[in-house]
Design an enzyme around this catalytic site. Structure first.
Site, PDB file in Angstrom:
ATOM      1  N   CYS A  34      89.359 -18.875 116.938  1.00 32.57           N
ATOM      2  CA  CYS A  34      89.713 -19.959 116.027  1.00 32.57           C
ATOM      3  C   CYS A  34      89.571 -19.411 114.611  1.00 32.57           C
ATOM      4  O   CYS A  34      88.495 -18.925 114.241  1.00 32.57           O
ATOM      5  CB  CYS A  34      88.743 -21.119 116.263  1.00 32.57           C
ATOM      6  SG  CYS A  34      88.572 -22.230 114.869  1.00 32.57           S
ATOM      7  N   GLU A  79      98.250  -8.268 112.668  1.00 34.38           N
ATOM      8  CA  GLU A  79      99.274  -9.318 112.778  1.00 34.38           C
ATOM      9  C   GLU A  79      98.642 -10.698 112.926  1.00 34.38           C
ATOM     10  O   GLU A  79      98.836 -11.389 113.942  1.00 34.38           O
ATOM     11  CB  GLU A  79     100.220  -9.024 113.935  1.00 34.38           C
ATOM     12  CG  GLU A  79     101.157  -7.875 113.646  1.00 34.38           C
ATOM     13  CD  GLU A  79     102.217  -7.681 114.731  1.00 34.38           C
ATOM     14  OE1 GLU A  79     102.105  -8.291 115.805  1.00 34.38           O
ATOM     15  OE2 GLU A  79     103.146  -6.896 114.491  1.00 34.38           O
ATOM     16  N   CYS A 127      94.781 -23.699 114.995  1.00 37.46           N
ATOM     17  CA  CYS A 127      93.794 -24.154 115.973  1.00 37.46           C
ATOM     18  C   CYS A 127      93.484 -25.618 115.668  1.00 37.46           C
ATOM     19  O   CYS A 127      93.347 -26.000 114.510  1.00 37.46           O
ATOM     20  CB  CYS A 127      92.533 -23.301 115.870  1.00 37.46           C
ATOM     21  SG  CYS A 127      91.212 -23.915 116.927  1.00 37.46           S
ATOM     22  N   GLU A 131     104.457  -0.557 111.952  1.00 38.24           N
ATOM     23  CA  GLU A 131     104.846  -0.478 113.370  1.00 38.24           C
ATOM     24  C   GLU A 131     106.347  -0.645 113.512  1.00 38.24           C
ATOM     25  O   GLU A 131     106.958  -1.494 112.841  1.00 38.24           O
ATOM     26  CB  GLU A 131     104.202  -1.602 114.184  1.00 38.24           C
ATOM     27  CG  GLU A 131     102.728  -1.513 114.413  1.00 38.24           C
ATOM     28  CD  GLU A 131     102.252  -2.696 115.263  1.00 38.24           C
ATOM     29  OE1 GLU A 131     103.037  -3.248 116.047  1.00 38.24           O
ATOM     30  OE2 GLU A 131     101.086  -3.077 115.098  1.00 38.24           O
ATOM     31  N   GLU A 164     101.017  -3.533 127.900  1.00 39.40           N
ATOM     32  CA  GLU A 164     102.085  -2.888 127.137  1.00 39.40           C
ATOM     33  C   GLU A 164     102.466  -1.521 127.688  1.00 39.40           C
ATOM     34  O   GLU A 164     102.994  -0.678 126.969  1.00 39.40           O
ATOM     35  CB  GLU A 164     101.679  -2.824 125.659  1.00 39.40           C
ATOM     36  CG  GLU A 164     101.594  -4.224 125.090  1.00 39.40           C
ATOM     37  CD  GLU A 164     101.256  -4.296 123.621  1.00 39.40           C
ATOM     38  OE1 GLU A 164     101.788  -5.189 122.944  1.00 39.40           O
ATOM     39  OE2 GLU A 164     100.456  -3.458 123.157  1.00 39.40           O
ATOM     40  N   PHE A 175     104.871  -0.698 129.529  1.00 41.51           N
ATOM     41  CA  PHE A 175     106.302  -0.399 129.517  1.00 41.51           C
ATOM     42  C   PHE A 175     106.888  -0.445 128.103  1.00 41.51           C
ATOM     43  O   PHE A 175     108.102  -0.428 127.930  1.00 41.51           O
ATOM     44  CB  PHE A 175     107.051  -1.337 130.464  1.00 41.51           C
ATOM     45  CG  PHE A 175     106.660  -1.098 131.902  1.00 41.51           C
ATOM     46  CD1 PHE A 175     106.840   0.160 132.475  1.00 41.51           C
ATOM     47  CD2 PHE A 175     106.061  -2.093 132.658  1.00 41.51           C
ATOM     48  CE1 PHE A 175     106.453   0.408 133.784  1.00 41.51           C
ATOM     49  CE2 PHE A 175     105.677  -1.854 133.966  1.00 41.51           C
ATOM     50  CZ  PHE A 175     105.870  -0.590 134.538  1.00 41.51           C
ATOM     51  N   HIS A 176     106.001  -0.534 127.108  1.00 42.68           N
ATOM     52  CA  HIS A 176     106.447  -0.440 125.702  1.00 42.68           C
ATOM     53  C   HIS A 176     106.524   1.047 125.373  1.00 42.68           C
ATOM     54  O   HIS A 176     105.604   1.807 125.659  1.00 42.68           O
ATOM     55  CB  HIS A 176     105.408  -1.128 124.822  1.00 42.68           C
ATOM     56  CG  HIS A 176     105.842  -1.339 123.413  1.00 42.68           C
ATOM     57  ND1 HIS A 176     106.064  -0.304 122.527  1.00 42.68           N
ATOM     58  CD2 HIS A 176     106.095  -2.476 122.726  1.00 42.68           C
ATOM     59  CE1 HIS A 176     106.424  -0.807 121.362  1.00 42.68           C
ATOM     60  NE2 HIS A 176     106.458  -2.123 121.450  1.00 42.68           N
TER      61      HIS A 176
HETATM   62  C1  GAL Z   1     102.933  -5.781 117.649  1.00 44.74           C
HETATM   63  C2  GAL Z   1     101.420  -5.599 117.733  1.00 44.74           C
HETATM   64  C3  GAL Z   1     101.051  -4.351 118.508  1.00 44.74           C
HETATM   65  C4  GAL Z   1     101.846  -4.272 119.770  1.00 44.74           C
HETATM   66  C5  GAL Z   1     103.316  -4.320 119.426  1.00 44.74           C
HETATM   67  C6  GAL Z   1     104.226  -4.201 120.620  1.00 44.74           C
HETATM   68  O1  GAL Z   1     103.300  -7.085 117.367  1.00 44.74           O
HETATM   69  O2  GAL Z   1     100.854  -5.515 116.458  1.00 44.74           O
HETATM   70  O3  GAL Z   1      99.676  -4.367 118.772  1.00 44.74           O
HETATM   71  O4  GAL Z   1     101.494  -5.339 120.600  1.00 44.74           O
HETATM   72  O5  GAL Z   1     103.595  -5.533 118.833  1.00 44.74           O
HETATM   73  O6  GAL Z   1     105.559  -4.311 120.231  1.00 44.74           O
END
Ligand code: GAL
Length: 689
Positions: free
Chosen positions: A117, A152, A160, A309, A357, A359-360
C-alpha cells in the site's frame, strides 16, 4: 545528467542485471560478455530485497559486494537499485496491513510483486531502513554511479483503497482544500446526489459504489495516489541525498502508463528514466514510441533522459508476443537516442531460467551469446560507444503538443458522452499527423512557456484550467498558430464544466462555440465535405457536434441528413495568429492535410525537408554542434540528400557525406562537419576489451 556523462564518457549502455538468479560461473561469464558488448552501466538488484534482508534487520550484502567489485573491475557503473519494488515474504507475513486493497475490498496477496500500500507507514519505514543500510554500505564503492529507486511505481498497484489509504487521502484533502470542507464541497459539486460533507472525516476513497462515484472525487483520488507513490520515492530519495549527496537518483516510468503523473514527479528527481516496450506486431509502433519519448522529454525541458528498459526482442506479457525482426531493436534504440535518450538499456541482461518472465527476451538469451539477439546487442553497444558526443545534448522544437496526466485521468472517467474517446488515441491522431509532416515535436504540460513555439496543438485536452487556457489564447493573440480538437477545454481542474458554450475559455481565440455533442454510434461513419469543394480521402468517425460560428470560417463541413453544411473544421484569425478547430475525427489523410496546412502557415520547418515516407529525422543540439539522426522505419531503401555536408559518425574515420543510403530499418547518425575525422581518444569511453 552531467555526472553520469563525465563518469561514462558517453551514452550509457546495459540493462537490468539480476545476478542473484545465477551461479558463480555464469556471473563470471556475464562480466566477460558485458565487456565485449561495451556495457558500461547496469540496473543492479531491482528485485533483491529478499536476498539482502532475508529476515527483519538481518542485512547481508556479501553477495552484492562480490558483484559490485566485479562490475568495478570491468568498468561497469551500477545504477544500484534500492531494492524496494517487491517486499520480501517475511514483511507481508509479519505485517499483512501493508498489503494493498482494491476498490471492491480485495486484498492483494504476496506472490507477484509491488504488493504494498503506497500510504503504508510500515512499508515506507522498512524501505527507508533498507535504503539507509544499503547506501551506508556502498557509499564509497567505485561502481556506484546512480541510484535506481523502486521500480515502475504504480504499474501494478497504482491506488489502494484500504483504511490506511483512506486516512491518508483525508489528510491530503484537508491540505489541498486548506481545511475548508465547503471548498471541497464546491470543487466536488457535492450538492449533486446529496453528497454534501459536513467534515473531512466523512470522506472515503472512491470505493466500489452502486453507480458512478463522484467524478471529482475520483480525479482527486488519482492525484492523491500519484502523490502517495511519489512520497514513497521521496522517503528513499531523502535518505540517499543525506548519505550519498553526490550520487544522482532516478526512478523508471513506464511509457504510455496512465497512473503516475510524470510532470508532477520530474522536478523531484535528478534524472528521469523511462521503460519503453513498443509492440513489434504493431505497424506504427514507432510513432507511439516517439510520442512517449517526447512527452517524457517535456518533463525535463528538453534535457536528456534515460531509456532504462526496452526488450531485446519479445516480451512475455502481451497475448501474442512478437519478436523484433533483425535490425528492429537497433532502429528503435537509435530512435530513443534521437528523441533525447542518454542511455540505451534493456530488461534484462540474462534471460531468466525460471519465474514469470522466463519467456521475456534477454540481452543474453537462453541460447547463449552465440545468438542473433546477442550479436545485435553487442554490435549496438559498440556503435553507441562510437558517438560519445551525443550524451548531454538537448532538443528544442518549433511545434508543441500540450499533454496533461490530469486531463488523461479526467477524460477517461465514466459517464461521458462517448466511451470511444480515449486520450492517447486522440493525441496520437494529431501527433501522428505532425510526425508525418516531418516536424520535430515537443510534448509539454499546459503550464509550459509557449512563447518559443510556432504551432501549438491541443488534442482532446478535455481538462484545461482557466489559467492555462488563457495562456493558449495569449499565444494566438501574439501571433502563434493553434490547432484544437473536439472535447478540449471542456472542464476546469475540478472536472466542472466551463459554462457559456464549449470550449468556453478558448472560444474567443477559436471564433466559435459548441452547443451540443453528438458522438456517433459504434462503427458509424461521419460524412464530410471540404468547404472549398476539393475531394476528401474519406469519411470521419467517432464524433459530431453542433458548432456555432462567431468569426471562424469552415474548412470542412458535415454532410448528409440533419447535418448538411454545418461546420466540422474551422479556422479563425485572432490577433496576430490563427486558430483551427476540428469538431470530428476526420479520415487520417484528411486530418494529415489539415495539420500540414497549419504547419505550413505557422512557418515551422521540417527537421529535414523532402524526406521519403517512412524516414524519420530528429536533431539533438550540443555546445557548438548538432547531431542529426535519420531512421528508416519503412520497407524500402532510400538515398537521402543532405542540404549541407555532415560527418557520418557511424563510419570509421567519420567521412563527410552529402548523401546517405538508408536500408530498410537503416540508421544514419550525422554530426556537424567539424565532428568528422578520427574520434579523439579522450572523448571515448574507457576501452574494456
Ligand atoms: C517492466 C519492469 C521489469 C520487467 C519488464 C518486462 O515493466 O520494470 O521489471 O518486468 O517490464 O517487460
Amino acid at each position: 545528467m552531467r555526472v553520469l556523462r563525465s563518469r561514462l564518457g558517453g551514452l550509457a549502455f546495459g540493462g537490468d542485471y539480476n545476478p542473484e538468479q545465477w551461479d558463480a560461473a555464469t556471473r563470471a561469464e556475464d562480466l566477460r560478455l558485458m565487456a565485449d558488448a561495451k556495457v558500461n552501466m547496469v540496473n543492479l538488484g531491482v528485485f533483491a530485497w529478499a536476498r539482502v534482508e532475508p529476515a527483519r534487520d538481518a542485512y547481508d550484502f556479501t553477495f552484492f559486494d562480490e558483484v559490485m567489485d566485479g562490475l568495478a573491475a570491468h568498468g561497469v557503473t551500477a545504477d544500484l537499485a534500492t531494492m524496494t519494488a517487491s517486499p520480501p515474504p517475511w514483511l507481508g507475513h509479519e505485517h499483512p496491513e501493508i498489503l494493498p486493497v482494491t476498490a471492491d475490498g480485495t486484498v492483494l496477496s504476496p506472490g507477484g510483486r509491488q504488493h504494498f500500500c503506497p500510504s503504508s507507514p510500515v512499508y515506507r519505514d522498512r524501505a527507508a531502513r533498507l535504503v539507509e543500510a544499503l547506501a551506508t554500505h556502498y557509499r564509497d564503492h567505485p561502481a556506484l554511479g546512480l541510484w535506481h529507486i523502486g521500480n515502475e511505481y504504480g504499474i501494478h498497484v497504482a491506488e489502494c483503497f484500504c483504511d490506511v489509504s483512506a486516512a491518508d487521502f483525508r489528510r491530503w484533502l484537508h491540505e489541498r482544500y486548506a481545511g475548508d470542507i465547503d471548498a471541497l464541497n464546491a470543487a466536488w459539486s457535492t450538492d449533486f446526489w446529496s453528497q454534501r460533507y459536513a467534515a473531512f472525516d466523512q470522506v472515503l476513497p472512491p470505493r466500489a459504489a452502486p453507480t458512478y462515484p463522484n467524478p471529482s472525487q475520483q480525479l482527486d483520488f488519482k492525484r492523491f495516489s500519484s502523490e502517495a507513490l511519489r512520497a514513497c520515492f521521496e522517503v528513499e530519495r531523502d535518505v540517499l541525498r543525506r548519505v550519498t549527496p553526490d550520487v544522482p537518483v532516478t526512478t523508471n516510468f513506464l511509457a504510455g502508463h496512465k497512473t503516475v503523473d510524470v510532470y508532477d514527479w520530474a522536478p523531484h528527481m535528478d534524472a528521469v528514466a523511462f521503460d519503453s516496450y513498443p509492440d513489434p506486431h504493431e505497424k506504427h509502433a514507432h510513432i507511439g514510441a516517439a510520442l512517449s519519448y517526447d512527452a517524457l522529454r517535456g518533463a525535463v525541458d528538453g534535457a536528456p533522459w534515460l531509456l532504462t528498459e526496452q526488450a531485446p526482442s519479445a516480451v512475455n506479457w502481451r497475448s501474442r508476443n512478437g519478436g523484433k525482426a533483425p535490425g528492429q531493436m537497433r532502429l528503435w534504440s537509435w530512435q530513443a537516442v534521437a528523441h533525447g535518450a542518454d542511455a540505451v538499456m534493456y530488461f534484462q541482461w540474462r534471460q531468466s531460467r525460471g519465474g514469470a518472465e522466463k519467456f521475456h527476451s534477454g540481452m543474453v538469451p537462453h541460447g547463449g551469446a552465440d545468438t542473433r539477439v546477442h550479436r545485435e546487442v553487442r554490435a549496438l553497444g559498440r556503435e553507441l560507444a562510437a558517438v560519445p558526443e551525443l550524451a548531454g545534448t538537448h532538443t528544442r522544437n518549433e511545434v508543441a503538443v500540450l499533454f496533461d496526466w490530469n486531463s488523461w485521468w479526467a477524460l477517461e472517467l465514466d459517464s461521458h458522452p462517448s466511451e470511444g474517446v480515449r486520450c492517447i488515441e486522440q493525441v496520437l491522431d494529431y501527433y501522428g499527423a505532425l510526425f508525418e509532416a516531418g516536424v520535430g515535436i515537443d510534448v509539454v504540460h499546459p503550464s509550459a512557456d509557449l512563447s518559443g513555439y510556432k504551432l501549438v496543438v491541443l488534442p482532446g485536452l478535455y481538462l484545461l484550467s482557466e489559467e492555462h487556457a488563457g495562456r493558449v489564447v495569449d499565444f494566438v493573440a501574439a501571433g502563434g498558430h493553434l490547432v484544437v480538437s473536439f472535447f478540449t477545454g471542456i472542464v476546469d481542474e475540478h472536472d466542472r464544466v466551463h459554462l457559456g458554450g464549449y470550449p468556453a475559455p478558448l472560444g474567443k481565440a477559436l471564433g466559435l462555440h459548441v452547443e451540443e455533442f453528438w458522438p456517433t454510434a459504434e462503427g458509424e461513419s461521419v460524412a464530410l465535405r471540404a468547404a472549398d469543394g476539393e475531394p476528401l480521402a474519406g469519411d470521419g468517425s467517432l464524433w459530431r457536434e453542433d458548432v456555432v460560428l462567431a468569426g471562424a470560417r469552415p474548412e470542412l463541413l458535415f454532410a448528409g441528413p440533419d447535418w448538411e453544411g454545418r461546420p466540422a473544421a474551422t479556422v479563425h484569425t485572432f490577433g496576430g495568429g490563427t486558430a483551427r478547430y476540428v469538431a470530428t475525427r476526420p479520415h487520417p489523410a484528411d486530418l494529415g492535410a489539415l495539420v500540414a496546412r497549419a504547419v505550413a502557415e505557422s512557418g515551422a520547418a521540417p527537421v529535414l525537408p523532402g524526406l521519403p515516407a517512412g524516414v524519420e529525422a530528429a536533431l539533438r543540439r550540443g555546445d557548438g554542434y548538432d547531431v542529426l539522426v535519420l531512421l528508416n522505419h519503412g520497407d524500402t531503401a532510400h538515398d537521402v540528400d543532405l542540404p549541407e555536408p555532415r560527418a557520418d559518425l557511424l563510419a570509421a574515420d567519420r567521412p563527410e557525406v552529402r548523401r546517405v543510403a538508408l536500408e530498410p530499418r537503416g540508421v544514419a547518425v550525422l554530426g556537424s562537419p567539424h565532428l568528422g575525422g578520427p574520434r579523439p581518444d579522450d572523448a571515448a569511453p574507457a576501452a574494456r576489451d
